[in-house]
Enzyme design. Structure first.
Site, PDB file in Angstrom:
ATOM      1  N   LYS A  45       0.992  -1.271  -0.104  1.00 37.75           N
ATOM      2  CA  LYS A  45      -0.113   0.276  -0.172  1.00 37.75           C
ATOM      3  C   LYS A  45       0.812   1.052   0.150  1.00 37.75           C
ATOM      4  O   LYS A  45       1.782   1.061   0.581  1.00 37.75           O
ATOM      5  CB  LYS A  45      -0.876   0.247   1.370  1.00 37.75           C
TER       6      LYS A  45
ATOM      7  N   ALA B  61       3.853  -1.129   4.248  1.00 34.26           N
ATOM      8  CA  ALA B  61       3.388  -2.775   4.750  1.00 34.26           C
ATOM      9  C   ALA B  61       3.583  -3.377   4.524  1.00 34.26           C
ATOM     10  O   ALA B  61       2.052  -4.610   4.336  1.00 34.26           O
ATOM     11  CB  ALA B  61       1.881  -1.670   4.278  1.00 34.26           C
TER      12      ALA B  61
ATOM     13  N   GLY C  59       5.099  -6.022   5.607  1.00 35.83           N
ATOM     14  CA  GLY C  59       4.378  -6.957   6.575  1.00 35.83           C
ATOM     15  C   GLY C  59       3.348  -7.284   6.844  1.00 35.83           C
ATOM     16  O   GLY C  59       2.448  -8.477   7.058  1.00 35.83           O
ATOM     17  N   SER C  60       2.335  -6.201   7.353  1.00 32.95           N
ATOM     18  CA  SER C  60       1.251  -6.403   7.242  1.00 32.95           C
ATOM     19  C   SER C  60       0.468  -7.307   5.775  1.00 32.95           C
ATOM     20  O   SER C  60      -0.215  -7.472   6.540  1.00 32.95           O
ATOM     21  CB  SER C  60       0.834  -4.551   7.399  1.00 32.95           C
TER      22      SER C  60
ATOM     23  N   ALA D  68      11.474  -2.612   5.541  1.00 29.18           N
ATOM     24  CA  ALA D  68      10.962  -1.281   6.369  1.00 29.18           C
ATOM     25  C   ALA D  68      11.286   0.310   5.111  1.00 29.18           C
ATOM     26  O   ALA D  68      12.144   0.776   4.863  1.00 29.18           O
ATOM     27  CB  ALA D  68      12.512  -1.567   6.532  1.00 29.18           C
ATOM     28  N   ALA D  69       9.757  -0.103   4.419  1.00 27.81           N
ATOM     29  CA  ALA D  69       9.730   0.987   3.046  1.00 27.81           C
ATOM     30  C   ALA D  69       8.856   1.555   3.792  1.00 27.81           C
ATOM     31  O   ALA D  69       8.145   2.742   2.812  1.00 27.81           O
ATOM     32  CB  ALA D  69       9.742   0.186   1.879  1.00 27.81           C
ATOM     33  N   GLY D  70       7.214   1.642   4.196  1.00 37.79           N
ATOM     34  CA  GLY D  70       6.766   2.192   4.736  1.00 37.79           C
ATOM     35  C   GLY D  70       5.178   2.136   3.623  1.00 37.79           C
ATOM     36  O   GLY D  70       4.206   2.459   2.876  1.00 37.79           O
TER      37      GLY D  70
ATOM     38  N   ASP E 193      -1.936  -1.908  10.323  1.00 39.63           N
ATOM     39  CA  ASP E 193      -2.196  -1.628   8.457  1.00 39.63           C
ATOM     40  C   ASP E 193      -3.099  -2.581   8.394  1.00 39.63           C
ATOM     41  O   ASP E 193      -2.981  -2.541   6.743  1.00 39.63           O
ATOM     42  CB  ASP E 193      -0.805  -1.674   7.600  1.00 39.63           C
TER      43      ASP E 193
HETATM   44  P1  ATP Z   1       5.146  -0.216   7.546  1.00 43.74           P
HETATM   45  O1  ATP Z   1       4.329   0.665   6.058  1.00 43.74           O
HETATM   46  O2  ATP Z   1       3.467  -1.055   7.988  1.00 43.74           O
HETATM   47  O3  ATP Z   1       5.352   0.534   8.735  1.00 43.74           O
HETATM   48  P2  ATP Z   1       6.677  -1.371   6.525  1.00 43.74           P
HETATM   49  O4  ATP Z   1       6.977  -1.767   5.134  1.00 43.74           O
HETATM   50  O5  ATP Z   1       7.880   0.338   6.905  1.00 43.74           O
HETATM   51  O6  ATP Z   1       5.546  -1.494   7.311  1.00 43.74           O
HETATM   52  P3  ATP Z   1       7.485  -4.014   7.122  1.00 43.74           P
HETATM   53  O7  ATP Z   1       8.415  -4.034   5.279  1.00 43.74           O
HETATM   54  O8  ATP Z   1       6.829  -4.089   6.962  1.00 43.74           O
HETATM   55  O9  ATP Z   1       7.761  -2.542   7.059  1.00 43.74           O
HETATM   56  O10 ATP Z   1       9.183  -4.100   7.821  1.00 43.74           O
HETATM   57  C1  ATP Z   1       9.110  -3.442   9.168  1.00 43.74           C
HETATM   58  C2  ATP Z   1      10.269  -4.885   9.774  1.00 43.74           C
HETATM   59  O11 ATP Z   1       9.433  -5.821  10.372  1.00 43.74           O
HETATM   60  C3  ATP Z   1      11.442  -5.373   9.451  1.00 43.74           C
HETATM   61  O12 ATP Z   1      12.253  -4.427   9.053  1.00 43.74           O
HETATM   62  C4  ATP Z   1      11.414  -6.880   9.653  1.00 43.74           C
HETATM   63  O13 ATP Z   1      12.637  -7.230  10.312  1.00 43.74           O
HETATM   64  C5  ATP Z   1      10.346  -6.999   9.682  1.00 43.74           C
HETATM   65  N1  ATP Z   1       9.255  -8.122   9.808  1.00 43.74           N
HETATM   66  C6  ATP Z   1       8.554  -8.838   9.946  1.00 43.74           C
HETATM   67  N2  ATP Z   1       8.273  -9.515   9.028  1.00 43.74           N
HETATM   68  C7  ATP Z   1       7.568  -9.001   7.955  1.00 43.74           C
HETATM   69  C8  ATP Z   1       7.493  -9.940   7.164  1.00 43.74           C
HETATM   70  N3  ATP Z   1       6.632 -10.886   6.945  1.00 43.74           N
HETATM   71  N4  ATP Z   1       8.188  -8.794   5.734  1.00 43.74           N
HETATM   72  C9  ATP Z   1       8.850  -7.712   6.012  1.00 43.74           C
HETATM   73  N5  ATP Z   1       9.024  -7.503   7.188  1.00 43.74           N
HETATM   74  C10 ATP Z   1       9.027  -8.177   7.952  1.00 43.74           C
END
Ligand code: ATP
Length: 314
Positions: free
Chosen positions: A11, A105, A107-108, A101-103, A141
């Site tokens: 997203k 979502a 993991g979500s 960890a890109a914003g 999320d």
């Molecule tokens: P959001 O936008 O919800 O803040 P994000 O895109 O910034 O999420 P994610 O890719 O979900 O961040 O990853 C954040 C951290 O969560 C990663 O550094 C990783 O160590 C951890 N993580 C746990 N489960 C997962 C997964 N299934 N996929 C990616 N990262 C995961």
């Protein structure tokens, strides 16, 4: 052995406004969330033991209990002990395409896919809102990622109200591979700098959320007006992330100065920056121009588009 393959889209935030603090330590938010056609693949099947196992092709993604997909399976086992006893554990294979960890979502959306996959695997027949309620236990999320599309999210992001779907708008995403922004850091810093302007009483918070519901961005979405949507992009977290991360600021400025860009913004707590374009051809041109302007191999660029759905079974 029954097996499901699920597509789990990322997203972006078309709008993110921080309006107050919550007693639970989270922020009171008003966001407009949008699914995009950049997705992980989740393969899920019943295992011959009672274990939950996660595999992932991306070396930086944990495969232990800290993986959100693992936690989703564990939650299902706790919530539905009879089904867990009957069907046993699950093997989950994540094929990562969404930068971590890109914003975005990542993991979500993996967690949402596991909820949907186990619902099917264990014949639970859960409704969308039951899946979203389970998702809210895992993270703010996750509920949005279940049905995806375009939605207003309030509360800490888990209260959803769907909007008409957008799909014909193209985007270019840009992220430095080695750059990560901690979401808790971004919100904490925002509180330190802007906390004094937070709304505090319930009526003012509700009024602010209603103002966004009836505001110009939602109108632009109702009219599917890409130019107007691009003009109304907003993200409060840019106020703390851009000054602290010059590379993100540079990306934002590079996008803003290119031809064919309708609008540009950082997604969530960053560091991904996206730009909206009217056509695929314009998005591909933009990708080339940004690559020329920043010839850094650490910079990942993706051309993709807005989509109308969240988790899908393939
Ligand atoms: P959001 O936008 O919800 O803040 P994000 O895109 O910034 O999420 P994610 O890719 O979900 O961040 O990853 C954040 C951290 O969560 C990663 O550094 C990783 O160590 C951890 N993580 C746990 N489960 C997962 C997964 N299934 N996929 C990616 N990262 C995961």
């Amino acid at each position: 052995m029954r097996h499901y393959t699920l597509i789990a889209p990322a997203k972006i935030n078309l709008y993110l406004e921080i309006i107050g603090d919550r007693p639970d330590g989270y922020h009171e938010l008003v966001m407009i969330l949008q699914s995009i056609d950049l997705a992980d693949q989740i393969d899920i099947q019943a295992s011959s033991t009672d274990a939950i196992r996660v595999r992932c092709n991306h070396p930086q993604v944990p495969t232990d209990k800290s993986n959100l997909a693992y936690r989703a399976a564990e939650l299902m086992a706790t919530e539905f002990p009879d089904a867990y006893a009957k069907y046993g554990g699950v093997d989950i294979t994540i094929t990562k395409r969404i930068p971590i960890a890109a914003g975005l979502a990542g993991g979500s959306t993996n967690a949402a896919a596991v909820l949907v996959g186990i619902d099917l695997l264990w014949n639970l027949g859960l409704t969308q809102s039951e899946l979203e309620e389970l998702g809210a236990i895992l993270g703010s999320d996750v509920p949005f990622c279940v049905a995806g599309g375009t939605a207003i999210a309030t509360g800490r992001g888990e209260q959803l109200s769907p909007l008409p779907s957008l799909d014909t708008i193209y985007i270019v995403l840009a992220k430095y591979r080695s750059l990560e922004v901690s979401t808790p850091w971004a919100y904490k810093t925002y509180r330190q700098e802007f906390g004094s302007s937070y709304l505090t009483d319930k009526d003012s918070l509700a009024a602010r959320a209603n103002a966004v519901h009836s505001g110009t961005m939602v109108k632009a979405i109702l009219h599917k007006d890409a130019r107007e949507i691009a003009q109304k992009l907003h993200n409060d977290l840019e106020k703390v992330v851009l000054p602290a991360y010059p590379q993100v600021l540079q990306l934002r400025e590079t996008f803003a100065n290119q031809e064919g860009v309708l609008g540009t913004m950082m997604s969530g707590s960053g560091p991904t920056v996206f730009a909206l374009c009217e056509s695929k051809q314009q998005a591909e041109q933009l990708q080339l121009h940004v690559r020329e302007a920043i010839p850094d191999q650490d910079l990942e660029l993706f051309v993709t588009q807005l989509i109308t759905h969240g988790i899908k079974v393939r």
